[in-house]
Write a protein that holds these residues in place. Structure first.
Motif, mmCIF file in Angstrom:
data_model
loop_
_atom_site.group_PDB
_atom_site.id
_atom_site.type_symbol
_atom_site.label_atom_id
_atom_site.label_comp_id
_atom_site.label_asym_id
_atom_site.label_seq_id
_atom_site.Cartn_x
_atom_site.Cartn_y
_atom_site.Cartn_z
ATOM 1 N N LEU A 38 0.833 -1.208 0.000
ATOM 2 C CA LEU A 38 0.000 0.000 0.000
ATOM 3 C C LEU A 38 0.864 1.252 0.000
ATOM 4 O O LEU A 38 0.548 2.234 -0.672
ATOM 5 C CB LEU A 38 -0.925 0.011 1.221
ATOM 6 N N GLY A 39 1.975 1.197 0.744
ATOM 7 C CA GLY A 39 2.868 2.355 0.822
ATOM 8 C C GLY A 39 3.533 2.652 -0.508
ATOM 9 O O GLY A 39 3.859 3.804 -0.802
ATOM 10 N N ILE A 40 3.756 1.618 -1.322
ATOM 11 C CA ILE A 40 4.410 1.847 -2.610
ATOM 12 C C ILE A 40 3.385 2.225 -3.676
ATOM 13 O O ILE A 40 3.589 3.155 -4.450
ATOM 14 C CB ILE A 40 5.213 0.587 -3.011
ATOM 15 N N ILE A 41 2.242 1.521 -3.696
ATOM 16 C CA ILE A 41 1.228 1.818 -4.722
ATOM 17 C C ILE A 41 0.502 3.129 -4.410
ATOM 18 O O ILE A 41 0.230 3.925 -5.286
ATOM 19 C CB ILE A 41 0.222 0.652 -4.823
ATOM 20 N N PRO B 60 9.011 16.537 5.905
ATOM 21 C CA PRO B 60 9.618 15.726 4.840
ATOM 22 C C PRO B 60 8.787 14.473 4.526
ATOM 23 O O PRO B 60 8.149 13.908 5.417
ATOM 24 C CB PRO B 60 10.968 15.327 5.429
ATOM 25 N N ILE B 61 8.814 14.056 3.271
ATOM 26 C CA ILE B 61 8.095 12.854 2.851
ATOM 27 C C ILE B 61 9.065 11.678 2.933
ATOM 28 O O ILE B 61 10.150 11.707 2.353
ATOM 29 C CB ILE B 61 7.553 13.033 1.418
ATOM 30 N N ALA B 62 8.656 10.633 3.691
ATOM 31 C CA ALA B 62 9.575 9.512 3.999
ATOM 32 C C ALA B 62 10.161 8.876 2.738
ATOM 33 O O ALA B 62 11.344 8.545 2.705
ATOM 34 C CB ALA B 62 8.839 8.461 4.818
ATOM 35 N N ASP B 63 9.355 8.730 1.691
ATOM 36 C CA ASP B 63 9.842 8.065 0.474
ATOM 37 C C ASP B 63 10.989 8.828 -0.174
ATOM 38 O O ASP B 63 11.792 8.257 -0.906
ATOM 39 C CB ASP B 63 8.712 7.943 -0.554
ATOM 40 N N GLU B 64 11.042 10.165 0.067
ATOM 41 C CA GLU B 64 12.097 10.969 -0.534
ATOM 42 C C GLU B 64 13.352 10.985 0.334
ATOM 43 O O GLU B 64 14.366 11.548 -0.052
ATOM 44 C CB GLU B 64 11.595 12.408 -0.741
ATOM 45 N N VAL B 65 13.265 10.404 1.540
ATOM 46 C CA VAL B 65 14.419 10.395 2.441
ATOM 47 C C VAL B 65 15.039 9.010 2.490
ATOM 48 O O VAL B 65 16.246 8.845 2.355
ATOM 49 C CB VAL B 65 13.988 10.831 3.863
ATOM 50 N N PRO B 70 20.805 -1.977 -0.016
ATOM 51 C CA PRO B 70 22.187 -2.423 -0.225
ATOM 52 C C PRO B 70 22.413 -2.970 -1.634
ATOM 53 O O PRO B 70 21.560 -3.697 -2.155
ATOM 54 C CB PRO B 70 22.361 -3.544 0.807
ATOM 55 N N PHE B 71 23.512 -2.639 -2.229
ATOM 56 C CA PHE B 71 23.954 -3.098 -3.556
ATOM 57 C C PHE B 71 23.097 -2.563 -4.702
ATOM 58 O O PHE B 71 23.290 -2.941 -5.848
ATOM 59 C CB PHE B 71 24.009 -4.635 -3.638
ATOM 60 N N LEU B 72 22.104 -1.734 -4.414
ATOM 61 C CA LEU B 72 21.321 -1.132 -5.497
ATOM 62 C C LEU B 72 21.563 0.367 -5.474
ATOM 63 O O LEU B 72 20.662 1.149 -5.236
ATOM 64 C CB LEU B 72 19.817 -1.414 -5.319
ATOM 65 N N HIS B 73 22.800 0.763 -5.701
ATOM 66 C CA HIS B 73 23.113 2.178 -5.558
ATOM 67 C C HIS B 73 22.453 3.002 -6.658
ATOM 68 O O HIS B 73 22.498 2.623 -7.824
ATOM 69 C CB HIS B 73 24.626 2.387 -5.583
ATOM 70 N N GLY B 74 21.858 4.101 -6.279
ATOM 71 C CA GLY B 74 21.247 4.994 -7.260
ATOM 72 C C GLY B 74 19.862 4.564 -7.700
ATOM 73 O O GLY B 74 19.222 5.250 -8.477
ATOM 74 N N ILE B 75 19.388 3.417 -7.216
ATOM 75 C CA ILE B 75 18.050 2.972 -7.591
ATOM 76 C C ILE B 75 17.076 3.400 -6.508
ATOM 77 O O ILE B 75 17.348 3.259 -5.316
ATOM 78 C CB ILE B 75 18.023 1.443 -7.794
ATOM 79 N N ASP B 76 15.953 3.937 -6.930
ATOM 80 C CA ASP B 76 14.964 4.446 -5.988
ATOM 81 C C ASP B 76 14.164 3.268 -5.436
ATOM 82 O O ASP B 76 13.330 2.706 -6.132
ATOM 83 C CB ASP B 76 14.058 5.428 -6.726
ATOM 84 N N ALA B 77 14.451 2.848 -4.206
ATOM 85 C CA ALA B 77 13.754 1.695 -3.625
ATOM 86 C C ALA B 77 13.203 2.053 -2.249
ATOM 87 O O ALA B 77 13.732 1.632 -1.228
ATOM 88 C CB ALA B 77 14.694 0.490 -3.527
ATOM 89 N N TYR B 80 11.623 -0.798 0.922
ATOM 90 C CA TYR B 80 11.959 -2.224 0.885
ATOM 91 C C TYR B 80 12.932 -2.582 1.998
ATOM 92 O O TYR B 80 12.824 -3.640 2.614
ATOM 93 C CB TYR B 80 12.569 -2.609 -0.470
ATOM 94 N N TYR B 81 13.892 -1.668 2.250
ATOM 95 C CA TYR B 81 14.920 -1.981 3.230
ATOM 96 C C TYR B 81 14.339 -2.058 4.638
ATOM 97 O O TYR B 81 14.620 -2.997 5.381
ATOM 98 C CB TYR B 81 16.031 -0.934 3.159
ATOM 99 N N VAL B 82 13.494 -1.075 5.011
ATOM 100 C CA VAL B 82 12.907 -1.134 6.353
ATOM 101 C C VAL B 82 11.936 -2.293 6.466
ATOM 102 O O VAL B 82 11.775 -2.864 7.543
ATOM 103 C CB VAL B 82 12.185 0.161 6.765
ATOM 104 N N ALA B 83 11.255 -2.637 5.354
ATOM 105 C CA ALA B 83 10.367 -3.801 5.386
ATOM 106 C C ALA B 83 11.184 -5.051 5.696
ATOM 107 O O ALA B 83 10.781 -5.890 6.504
ATOM 108 C CB ALA B 83 9.641 -3.955 4.055
#
Lengths: 124, 326
Positions: A38-41, B60-65, B70-77, B80-83
């Motif tokens: 949900l957070g991503i979509i 601030p918007i969390a997704d922008e911070v 790891p190992f995906l440098h420069g990719i907007d993810a 996923y990491y906190v999940a």
């Protein structure tokens, strides 16, 4: 030691305590996966404000409380404790935390409006 | 209806050794410690909510911070990491419950194995948090701050993507050197200077017509940060007084100053709980190996540290929601 082996109000019953633990893990993982999805979509129908906050945020908070319930009831086995012991732990939190949230967030909203409507510029 | 105490006949109620509420002294006190700690954490999280509601249109918007993986440098993810971190902590909670369960059955080897897995899970989580902090402190793009304390970030005009300071800052001759105690006033200290001066950023910005300024303010209808047009951006850049790279306790490149303070304080306090949980788990683990609880006849100590460990997991569930999701 006797364990209560049903979750979801008796809808799912496990054969042993170990099976119940794995069952709860599966459930918590699904809830976390739903939250992340949900957070991503960010579905647009959930972005409309409900009671002063985005609908999506309410979904996140409710799912968090669901997770907290199963961690406390099954991992911390409050389900197996005496009712009066459970109440003496949970009731103070259920009374004090919503009260704290209420007074501080109302105050914060008031300050926000003062800063918004006041004659002082905060953006320079 | 379950009673609070058992009615014991022909026994001295006042002679000690009773278990009110059917819980031992240690377990009950662990629970009441958890209640008080839960109130502490809710105090912190509500204080965070207070600051957030106070700055509801510029937080601030969390997704922008948090978008590193790891190992995906420069990719907007985002997320996923906190999940993954959340899953690691929940899984270490599961191995802890399995240890407690094996303890009830007096299976020493199983308790030891599950305790070891719990310790490893906790250590991996603390390590992940350290990596998260490293990214947060280092920052990636940099920003400037105005006299009023507003953070201005830089984006491309066509795609709206963040641009790092080094990609457009011009180089100006400067005499400004880092102040050190042995070359200046010994009683005055200075934190490390930013890589670029404000003048270099301003000149570089004016020389690049395809750059715009992204402000802290959130557009209420779209939920995105407001990007100024070129004319307004050129006017705004003149107001910059600081170059901000990464985050510290005073200012951060992500937005509101309080944001980084709460991030450091709340995740730091939680991380400290995880760390102390790992240490306590280690002590119990070695006691299991030495057979202390086998001789004692019960593994209740494992159950007590288990309660603490689950509590740490429980707090993380809330931190995860309020820092990364909401």
């Amino acid at each position: 030691m006797a364990h209560k082996l049903s979750i979801f109000r008796g809808l799912v019953t496990f054969k042993s305590n170990i099976q119940k633990i794995w069952g709860v893990l599966v459930f918590l993982s699904i809830v976390t996966a739903v939250e992340v999805a949900l957070g991503i979509i960010k579905p647009s129908f959930l972005l409309t404000p409900v009671l002063g906050m985005k609908g999506l945020n309410w979904v996140f908070i409710i799912l968090t409380l669901v997770k907290a319930y199963y961690i406390a009831w099954d991992f911390m086995h409050l389900r197996d404790e005496r009712r009066s012991f459970t109440s003496s732990i949970v009731l103070p939190l259920l009374i004090l935390i919503p009260y704290l949230i209420f007074i501080l967030l109302v105050e914060a909203d008031y300050i926000y409006n003062v800063m918004l409507d006041g004659f002082v510029s905060w953006n320079f | 209806m379950e009673a609070t105490t058992d009615i014991v006949e022909n026994e001295s109620v006042w002679g000690g050794g009773n278990k009110p509420l059917n819980a031992s002294y240690g377990k009950m006190m662990m629970w009441f410690f958890i209640v008080s700690d839960a109130l502490t954490f809710s105090g912190f999280l509500v204080a965070y909510g207070f600051s957030r509601f106070k700055n509801i249109d510029s937080w601030p918007i969390a997704d922008e911070v948090f978008y590193h993986f790891p190992f995906l440098h420069g990719i907007d993810a985002p997320m996923y990491y906190v999940a993954l971190m959340t899953f690691i902590l929940i899984f270490s909670s599961v191995t802890m419950v399995l240890a407690v369960d094996a303890g009830h059955k007096m299976q020493k080897t199983k308790v030891a194995i599950y305790m070891l897995l719990t310790i490893i899970g906790g250590a991996v989580f603390v390590g992940s948090q350290a990596w998260e902090w490293k990214n947060f402190i280092q920052g990636e793009y940099g920003a400037v701050e105005t006299k009023g304390g507003q953070i201005l970030q830089f984006v491309t005009a066509d795609a709206g993507e963040r641009v790092s300071l080094e990609s457009f800052a011009s180089t100006l001759p400067t005499d400004r050197a880092q102040h050190t105690g042995d070359e200046g006033l010994w009683f005055v200290s200075e934190s490390s200077l930013p890589t670029y001066s404000v003048a270099e950023i301003q000149e570089g910005f004016l020389a690049n017509p395809d750059l715009l300024i992204k402000t802290e303010m959130i557009d209420a209808t779209t939920g995105h940060k407001i990007v100024l047009d070129r004319a307004a951006s050129e006017e705004k850049i003149a107001q910059a007084v600081y170059v901000v790279e990464g985050a510290n306790l005073v200012r951060n490149e992500y937005g509101n100053r309080l944001f980084a303070d709460f991030f450091f304080f709340i995740t730091g306090f939680h991380g400290f709980h995880v760390f102390s949980g790992v240490v306590i788990n280690c002590i119990i683990f070695f006691n299991v190996l030495l057979g202390t609880y086998d001789r004692r006849g019960h593994y209740e100590m494992v159950e007590k540290v288990g309660l603490y460990w689950h509590f740490v997991d429980l707090v993380w569930v809330f931190v995860f929601t309020f820092f990364y999701l909401v």
